[in-house]
Design an enzyme around this catalytic site. Structure first.
Site, short mmCIF file in Angstrom:
data_model
loop_
_atom_site.label_atom_id
_atom_site.label_comp_id
_atom_site.label_asym_id
_atom_site.label_seq_id
_atom_site.Cartn_x
_atom_site.Cartn_y
_atom_site.Cartn_z
N HIS A 1 0.77 -1.14 0.06
CA HIS A 1 0.15 0.00 0.09
C HIS A 1 0.93 1.12 -0.14
CE1 HIS A 1 0.72 -0.80 4.46
NE2 HIS A 1 0.82 0.46 4.40
C1 T46 Z 1 2.88 0.23 7.02
C2 T46 Z 1 3.45 -0.94 7.30
C3 T46 Z 1 4.83 -0.98 7.63
C4 T46 Z 1 -5.14 -0.55 13.11
O1 T46 Z 1 -6.06 -0.64 13.70
N1 T46 Z 1 -4.04 0.24 13.66
C5 T46 Z 1 -2.98 0.56 13.22
O2 T46 Z 1 -2.03 1.38 13.67
C6 T46 Z 1 -2.39 0.03 11.96
C7 T46 Z 1 -1.06 0.04 11.77
C8 T46 Z 1 -3.13 -1.18 11.49
N2 T46 Z 1 -4.57 -1.51 12.09
C9 T46 Z 1 -5.17 -2.55 11.61
C10 T46 Z 1 -5.64 -2.28 9.88
C11 T46 Z 1 -5.72 -3.76 9.49
O3 T46 Z 1 -6.93 -4.30 9.78
O4 T46 Z 1 -4.46 -3.67 11.22
C12 T46 Z 1 -4.54 -4.61 10.34
C13 T46 Z 1 -3.59 -4.81 9.68
O5 T46 Z 1 -2.86 -3.79 9.08
P1 T46 Z 1 -2.15 -3.54 7.52
O6 T46 Z 1 -2.76 -4.59 6.78
O7 T46 Z 1 -2.04 -2.39 7.17
O8 T46 Z 1 -0.74 -4.31 8.10
P2 T46 Z 1 0.81 -3.94 7.15
O9 T46 Z 1 1.71 -4.82 7.84
O10 T46 Z 1 0.41 -4.31 5.64
O11 T46 Z 1 0.98 -2.52 7.19
C14 T46 Z 1 1.23 -1.86 8.33
C15 T46 Z 1 0.66 -0.40 8.49
O12 T46 Z 1 -0.50 -0.38 8.34
C16 T46 Z 1 1.39 0.58 7.24
O13 T46 Z 1 0.96 1.81 7.43
O14 T46 Z 1 3.46 1.07 6.43
O15 T46 Z 1 2.90 -1.93 8.49
#
Ligand code: T46
Length: 135
Positions: free
Chosen positions: A50
């Site tokens: 993303h």
């Molecule tokens: C990034 C990389 C390095 C929350 O509710 N609160 C939060 O602060 C975060 C970061 C995530 N979430 C929820 C949103 C999704 O439902 O946790 C779930 C997993 O998040 P995501 O799929 O976005 O995870 P990554 O590891 O792909 O990405 C994360 C960060 O979202 C992003 O900003 O740069 O880590």
């Protein structure tokens, strides 16, 4: 502007152990509003996929190794975080793919804002369109 590797300030020799630290404003170029960390990811797994419209981040790997491929819509750049004294600043508007390279790696993130799903672009074609429109 490009993303960049930041050398984290570190004290100590290997025998006695080391201590690494960030100080707000001095080492992180934005006000930190959120810190989170990712762990328990299997080797070979991919996360990220993303871009953020506004969010800025500094990310570091205190244990293990991850590879981050950033993409500004024209050029991709590889970064390896394989040492606790190395961090990567990711600017707003850059796509990122993150690959887990070592078992039990921990990825820490200092972010410039609170969690807001509206700040994410999670579709790559939509991202390219966003870049072309110069947003
Ligand atoms: C990034 C990389 C390095 C929350 O509710 N609160 C939060 O602060 C975060 C970061 C995530 N979430 C929820 C949103 C999704 O439902 O946790 C779930 C997993 O998040 P995501 O799929 O976005 O995870 P990554 O590891 O792909 O990405 C994360 C960060 O979202 C992003 O900003 O740069 O880590």
């Amino acid at each position: 502007m490009n993303n960049s590797i930041i050398q984290i300030r570190t004290y100590g020799k290997s025998e006695e152990g080391r201590l690494s630290f960030f100080e707000g404003s001095k080492d992180i170029p934005f006000e930190i509003k959120r810190i989170y960390y990712i762990y328990g990811v299997k080797v070979g797994e991919k996360r990220g996929m993303h871009a953020h419209k506004e969010l800025q981040q500094v990310i570091w790997c205190p244990y293990g190794e991850v590879e981050i491929i950033t993409d500004d819509g024209e050029q991709k750049t590889n970064y390896i975080l394989d040492s606790p004294d190395k961090a990567l600043q990711i600017l707003k508007g850059h796509w990122r793919d993150i690959y887990w390279k070592k078992e039990n790696s921990v990825l820490c993130v200092a972010a410039s804002d609170y969690y807001d799903e509206a700040d994410y672009i999670r579709d790559y074609d939509e991202y390219l369109d966003y870049v072309r429109r110069g947003c």
